[in-house]
Enzyme design. Structure first.
Site, PDB file in Angstrom:
ATOM      1  N   LYS A 176       0.828  -1.214   0.000  1.00 39.72           N
ATOM      2  CA  LYS A 176       0.000   0.000   0.000  1.00 39.72           C
ATOM      3  C   LYS A 176       0.858   1.259   0.000  1.00 39.72           C
ATOM      4  O   LYS A 176       0.661   2.160  -0.803  1.00 39.72           O
ATOM      5  CB  LYS A 176      -0.923   0.036   1.235  1.00 39.72           C
ATOM      6  CG  LYS A 176      -1.978  -1.045   1.240  1.00 39.72           C
ATOM      7  CD  LYS A 176      -2.914  -0.915   2.425  1.00 39.72           C
ATOM      8  CE  LYS A 176      -2.215  -1.082   3.769  1.00 39.72           C
ATOM      9  NZ  LYS A 176      -1.584  -2.389   3.975  1.00 39.72           N
ATOM     10  N   THR A 177       1.824   1.288   0.902  1.00 40.61           N
ATOM     11  CA  THR A 177       2.672   2.467   0.996  1.00 40.61           C
ATOM     12  C   THR A 177       3.504   2.611  -0.275  1.00 40.61           C
ATOM     13  O   THR A 177       3.699   3.706  -0.806  1.00 40.61           O
ATOM     14  CB  THR A 177       3.568   2.366   2.239  1.00 40.61           C
ATOM     15  OG1 THR A 177       2.729   2.212   3.381  1.00 40.61           O
ATOM     16  CG2 THR A 177       4.425   3.597   2.412  1.00 40.61           C
ATOM     17  N   ASP A 221      -2.044   7.808   3.614  1.00 43.63           N
ATOM     18  CA  ASP A 221      -1.696   6.443   4.049  1.00 43.63           C
ATOM     19  C   ASP A 221      -2.348   6.173   5.407  1.00 43.63           C
ATOM     20  O   ASP A 221      -2.695   7.115   6.126  1.00 43.63           O
ATOM     21  CB  ASP A 221      -0.162   6.330   4.168  1.00 43.63           C
ATOM     22  CG  ASP A 221       0.315   4.875   4.108  1.00 43.63           C
ATOM     23  OD1 ASP A 221      -0.533   3.958   4.096  1.00 43.63           O
ATOM     24  OD2 ASP A 221       1.550   4.662   4.075  1.00 43.63           O
ATOM     25  N   GLU A 222      -2.506   4.907   5.773  1.00 39.92           N
ATOM     26  CA  GLU A 222      -3.049   4.521   7.092  1.00 39.92           C
ATOM     27  C   GLU A 222      -4.391   5.197   7.364  1.00 39.92           C
ATOM     28  O   GLU A 222      -4.643   5.684   8.466  1.00 39.92           O
ATOM     29  CB  GLU A 222      -2.053   4.896   8.211  1.00 39.92           C
ATOM     30  CG  GLU A 222      -0.644   4.384   8.005  1.00 39.92           C
ATOM     31  CD  GLU A 222      -0.456   2.950   8.475  1.00 39.92           C
ATOM     32  OE1 GLU A 222      -1.438   2.312   8.901  1.00 39.92           O
ATOM     33  OE2 GLU A 222       0.690   2.470   8.395  1.00 39.92           O
ATOM     34  N   ARG A 255       4.891  -7.302  11.090  1.00 38.11           N
ATOM     35  CA  ARG A 255       6.109  -6.503  10.907  1.00 38.11           C
ATOM     36  C   ARG A 255       7.287  -7.391  10.540  1.00 38.11           C
ATOM     37  O   ARG A 255       8.299  -6.926  10.033  1.00 38.11           O
ATOM     38  CB  ARG A 255       6.487  -5.736  12.201  1.00 38.11           C
ATOM     39  CG  ARG A 255       5.504  -4.707  12.734  1.00 38.11           C
ATOM     40  CD  ARG A 255       5.014  -3.771  11.693  1.00 38.11           C
ATOM     41  NE  ARG A 255       3.740  -4.232  11.158  1.00 38.11           N
ATOM     42  CZ  ARG A 255       3.227  -3.796  10.000  1.00 38.11           C
ATOM     43  NH1 ARG A 255       3.865  -2.920   9.282  1.00 38.11           N
ATOM     44  NH2 ARG A 255       2.074  -4.268   9.560  1.00 38.11           N
ATOM     45  N   GLN A 272      -5.870  -3.160  10.555  1.00 38.92           N
ATOM     46  CA  GLN A 272      -4.775  -2.509  11.274  1.00 38.92           C
ATOM     47  C   GLN A 272      -5.220  -1.217  11.944  1.00 38.92           C
ATOM     48  O   GLN A 272      -4.413  -0.326  12.193  1.00 38.92           O
ATOM     49  CB  GLN A 272      -3.605  -2.234  10.329  1.00 38.92           C
ATOM     50  CG  GLN A 272      -2.964  -3.508   9.816  1.00 38.92           C
ATOM     51  CD  GLN A 272      -1.727  -3.224   8.994  1.00 38.92           C
ATOM     52  OE1 GLN A 272      -0.704  -2.798   9.503  1.00 38.92           O
ATOM     53  NE2 GLN A 272      -1.827  -3.430   7.695  1.00 38.92           N
TER      54      GLN A 272
HETATM   55  P1  ATP Z   1       1.530  -2.095   5.988  1.00 44.64           P
HETATM   56  O1  ATP Z   1       0.090  -2.522   5.939  1.00 44.64           O
HETATM   57  O2  ATP Z   1       2.284  -2.831   7.015  1.00 44.64           O
HETATM   58  O3  ATP Z   1       1.684  -0.621   6.027  1.00 44.64           O
HETATM   59  P2  ATP Z   1       1.970  -1.986   3.145  1.00 44.64           P
HETATM   60  O4  ATP Z   1       0.774  -2.575   2.508  1.00 44.64           O
HETATM   61  O5  ATP Z   1       2.069  -0.519   3.170  1.00 44.64           O
HETATM   62  O6  ATP Z   1       2.163  -2.604   4.604  1.00 44.64           O
HETATM   63  P3  ATP Z   1       4.564  -1.877   1.962  1.00 44.64           P
HETATM   64  O7  ATP Z   1       5.313  -1.463   3.139  1.00 44.64           O
HETATM   65  O8  ATP Z   1       4.296  -0.880   0.892  1.00 44.64           O
HETATM   66  O9  ATP Z   1       3.212  -2.595   2.399  1.00 44.64           O
HETATM   67  O10 ATP Z   1       5.281  -3.116   1.276  1.00 44.64           O
HETATM   68  C1  ATP Z   1       5.756  -4.213   2.035  1.00 44.64           C
HETATM   69  C2  ATP Z   1       7.067  -4.724   1.475  1.00 44.64           C
HETATM   70  O11 ATP Z   1       6.850  -5.378   0.240  1.00 44.64           O
HETATM   71  C3  ATP Z   1       8.052  -3.617   1.205  1.00 44.64           C
HETATM   72  O12 ATP Z   1       9.346  -4.073   1.505  1.00 44.64           O
HETATM   73  C4  ATP Z   1       7.881  -3.384  -0.287  1.00 44.64           C
HETATM   74  O13 ATP Z   1       9.021  -2.812  -0.863  1.00 44.64           O
HETATM   75  C5  ATP Z   1       7.639  -4.786  -0.785  1.00 44.64           C
HETATM   76  N1  ATP Z   1       6.854  -4.827  -2.051  1.00 44.64           N
HETATM   77  C6  ATP Z   1       5.598  -4.386  -2.218  1.00 44.64           C
HETATM   78  N2  ATP Z   1       5.181  -4.585  -3.496  1.00 44.64           N
HETATM   79  C7  ATP Z   1       6.203  -5.166  -4.149  1.00 44.64           C
HETATM   80  C8  ATP Z   1       6.399  -5.635  -5.511  1.00 44.64           C
HETATM   81  N3  ATP Z   1       5.452  -5.547  -6.428  1.00 44.64           N
HETATM   82  N4  ATP Z   1       7.585  -6.187  -5.790  1.00 44.64           N
HETATM   83  C9  ATP Z   1       8.551  -6.299  -4.854  1.00 44.64           C
HETATM   84  N5  ATP Z   1       8.433  -5.894  -3.585  1.00 44.64           N
HETATM   85  C10 ATP Z   1       7.280  -5.326  -3.219  1.00 44.64           C
HETATM   86 MG    MG Z   2       2.182   0.846   4.779  1.00 44.83          MG
END
Ligand code: ATP
Ligand code: MG
Length: 718
Positions: free
Chosen positions: A35-36, A220-221, A607, A251
């Site tokens: 997402k981020t 975000d969040e 995490r 979350q």
């Molecule tokens: P949270 O809910 O904990 O905030 P999130 O959904 O924001 O998580 P991110 O932090 O954006 O998730 O991504 C999680 C990990 O996966 C990061 O290390 C990110 O770089 C990696 N990642 C996400 N998408 C891809 C992709 N398409 N290819 C490779 N790595 C990825």
């Molecule tokens: Mg995130």
């Protein structure tokens, strides 16, 4: 820059979200699904492909740390200097807007942010001034009352109450407190949001300006936004601009502080966004992800998602039951040492816990082993007493009318200004609508104090006056250093405290001067016309402690589960997984809060990238008493085939020290019992053995009671 490269690093639904051409977008997805990453890529894509000016983007996230990382990522993706970008927390962004429009919202341009501790002191002061009983109006509770109403956008006039009711008195305190803040140019955290909201709501020109200026707003969040934040988003969204919102209902962990997870469905209703779901997790091993999914499955009322990973099966989740909290800390530190000896980085390790106080044992063990660490949260650097004392001088040099600062240091170090004199100053200030500093000066000039009091007060006023005059043009570090020396703070601590405490304080003061010396004023603050001092003071209040430990880049990360949101680490420890601690005692009886605790557990587990350890202690000192603890119910929700038990005596564990007492009379924590007088309840603590055993039971109607087990005649069940 090559655009295909930007999209290459994304999977199909991620790419879809990033490149939506029309309307608003809601990305609803589980932990670690990118997402981020999608939000950051969206910013880069808008700038690169749609030639949107970087200054037309507004990105909001939850912590300053996350904002800093986001800034870095965008800068790196686009190879641009990210300084001027509007990326920050809601509080940070509102602060920036208020600085730019302070006159319009009726604030002096020297206004100061009141942090939570200062706010508490001020409220206590107001209650005393009103001659109300602190037992009847506990300051902490009034603080909650005020913040709750501010978070909901309510001023004193907007709160309904009957004349002379308890509520009416609380409202009266709120009103007095607010008057006090207005007079001294003080703004608390909720006020930052509320003032900005009022600016945008009541000033059509400003609202239109920002609606046009921010063509894209990215958040975000989103699941942890509160009522005010949602209202702000609505005000900022005009006919032209586009919202891009990402979040995960699983979350949402700040309900206790007013966050509204319903904002996600309200957003869907109010803005009819295109909804994108991401289901592939890129962060954790299959084992960790499955375990987290199974735990969160126990919550009802989820929007429901299906997360999967192509990652390795990975290692089992390791469970460790320590006899005591001390032994738990030793175990964790020994595993961290192994990790580092294997050539890994200390910064890849996070120790997560439910409450701040748990950090102490880990800190001690890490210090003993000489492993660098950094604590997020807890008593942060900028919240330490000596740091706040020195900062209060700086605040007065910046704005003599800062009453909170005046109160803090008028007699610190002691210079013979007693409570009676201060009360006189307060009365005079209140009667004439003056700041405390102005009131004190008038009283001294008019000889309206005893000669001794006036002399002492004159010393203080002169000190502040001279410091201000001499250091008008000095560097920040120099000014702060001068204030510390002229006020003789060091000598003051030395005269009152044992040498090691005083020394620690003096080290912190030196560290503070260093921080001021190396303070780099953010570009956007400079643009907004802020003095470096104003920037520094604001940053200290907003980012309390996020700079500590920066001298060691590579250090173990200690933080509460709440502050770990959005972050990821190869090796994670979740410590203190015990009933009463996590889930927290206060949440056990309420289904809604228990569900929030479970989401917090889900946040913690997700995490972890490669390895996850979950530990608990069988006895722990809580509230000055050693009690027997039962493992957290969340442990039982992880399927056994995903875990490996490391009991004392097995290879990976240190030798056990001491033994926990046996449960008394076969009763266990969490068990339901009946008492002839008090009715039914739950066992929450057991102490001692045999005829001396005492038991604490939380009765449904009678509340919590300690009973001598031998005489309690408890029956099981109920
Ligand atoms: P949270 O809910 O904990 O905030 P999130 O959904 O924001 O998580 P991110 O932090 O954006 O998730 O991504 C999680 C990990 O996966 C990061 O290390 C990110 O770089 C990696 N990642 C996400 N998408 C891809 C992709 N398409 N290819 C490779 N790595 C990825
Ligand atoms: Mg995130």
């Amino acid at each position: 820059m090559d655009v295909s490269h930007l999209l290459d690093e994304l999977n199909d639904p991620q790419r879809e979200a990033v490149t939506v051409d029309d309307g608003h977008v809601l990305v609803l997805a589980g932990a670690g699904s990118g997402k981020t990453r999608v939000l950051v890529h969206r910013m880069a894509w808008l700038i690169q492909v749609h030639h949107v000016s970087p200054m037309s983007l507004l990105a909001v996230t939850f912590t300053n740390k996350a904002a800093g990382e986001m800034r870095g990522c965008v800068g790196q993706l686009l190879n641009l200097r990210p300084e001027g970008l509007w990326i920050g927390t809601f509080h940070g962004i509102c602060h920036r807007l208020l600085r730019m429009h302070s006159a319009e919202v009726g604030l002096p341009d020297t206004f100061q942010i009141l942090d939570s501790d200062d706010q508490y002191r001020l409220i206590r002061r107001v209650i005393r001034d009103m001659e109300l009983d602190e037992g009847e109006f506990p300051p902490r509770q009034i603080q909650g009352f005020i913040n709750h109403h501010k978070d909901e956008g309510r001023r004193p006039d907007g709160i309904e109450c009957f004349d002379h009711s308890f509520q009416a008195q609380q409202v009266a305190i709120y009103r007095q407190y607010q008057d006090y803040c207005e007079r001294s140019g003080l703004v608390d955290f909720a006020e930052l949001l509320l003032r900005t909201l009022e600016l945008l709501r009541d000033n059509d020109a400003r609202r239109t300006h920002y609606q046009e200026r921010f063509s894209h707003i990215l958040i975000d969040e989103f699941q942890d936004t509160n009522t005010l934040q949602y209202a702000l988003v609505r005000l900022l969204s005009g006919p032209q601009n586009r919202l891009f919102v990402v979040g995960d209902d699983d979350q949402s962990i700040y309900g206790w502080r007013g966050a509204k997870v319903e904002n996600v469905s309200h957003f869907d209703r109010d803005f009819s966004p295109q909804v994108v779901r991401l289901e592939q997790n890129y962060r954790s091993t299959e084992t960790i992800l499955e375990a987290a999914n199974r735990v969160i499955d126990h919550n009802a009322e989820r929007m429901g998602k299906n997360l999967w990973t192509e990652g390795d099966r990975g290692e089992p989740i390791r469970l460790f039951a320590a006899w005591s909290a001390e032994e738990e800390a030793e175990f964790v530190i020994a595993r961290i040492q192994d990790w580092i000896e294997q050539g890994n980085k200390a910064s890849e390790v996070a120790v997560l816990y439910r409450s701040n106080a748990q950090s102490r044992l880990f800190e001690q063990a890490l210090l003993r082993e000489d492993i660098p660490y950094r604590v997020y949260g807890g008593l942060r650097f900028f919240e330490r007493a000596e740091v706040k004392d020195a900062m209060a001088y700086l605040r007065l040099m910046h704005n003599v009318n800062d009453d909170a600062a005046f109160e803090r240091v008028v007699n610190l170090p002691a210079r013979g200004i007693g409570q009676r004199t201060v009360a006189l100053v307060r009365d005079h200030a209140r009667a004439n609508a003056l700041s405390l500093f102005q009131a004190a000066r008038e009283l001294v000039e008019r000889n309206a104090m005893s000669a001794r009091a006036a002399n002492a007060m004159r010393v203080f006023l002169t000190l502040i006056h001279e410091l201000t005059e001499t250091h008008r043009d000095s560097d920040l570090g120099e000014a702060l250093d001068a204030a510390i020396k002229r006020a003789e703070l060091q000598a003051w601590y030395e005269s009152r405290e044992p040498p090691d405490r005083a020394e620690a304080r003096s080290e912190n003061l030196a560290e503070l001067v260093r921080a001021a010396d190396s303070f780099d004023q953010p570009f956007e603050d400079e643009q907004a016309g802020l003095s470096p001092t104003a920037s520094f003071l604001a940053q200290a209040a907003l980012e309390a402690g996020e700079h500590q430990g920066e001298r060691w880049e590579d250090c173990v990360q200690l933080m509460t589960l709440h502050s770990a949101k959005g972050l990821e680490f190869p090796l994670v420890f979740m410590a203190g997984m015990e009933e009463g601690l996590f889930p927290h005692q206060k949440s056990i009886e309420e289904p809604g809060r228990l569900a929030e605790e479970r989401r917090l557990c889900y946040v913690g587990m997700t995490r972890a990238m490669q390895q996850l350890y979950i530990t608990h202690a069988e006895s722990r000192m809580l509230h000055g008493q050693t009690g027997i603890s039962r493992p957290s119910r969340f442990l039982a929700e992880i399927p056994a085939e995903l875990t490996e038990d490391l009991r004392p005596g097995t290879k990976a564990a240190p030798t056990a020290v001491g033994r926990a007492p046996e449960p008394a009379d076969g009763l266990r924590l969490g068990e339901r019992v009946r008492h002839t007088r008090f009715g039914s309840g739950t066992v929450i603590n057991i102490e001692g053995q045999g005829p001396n055993a005492r038991i604490q039971v939380n009765f449904e109607s009678a509340g919590s009671k300690w009973l001598v087990l031998a005489y309690a005649n408890l029956e099981p069940g109920g």
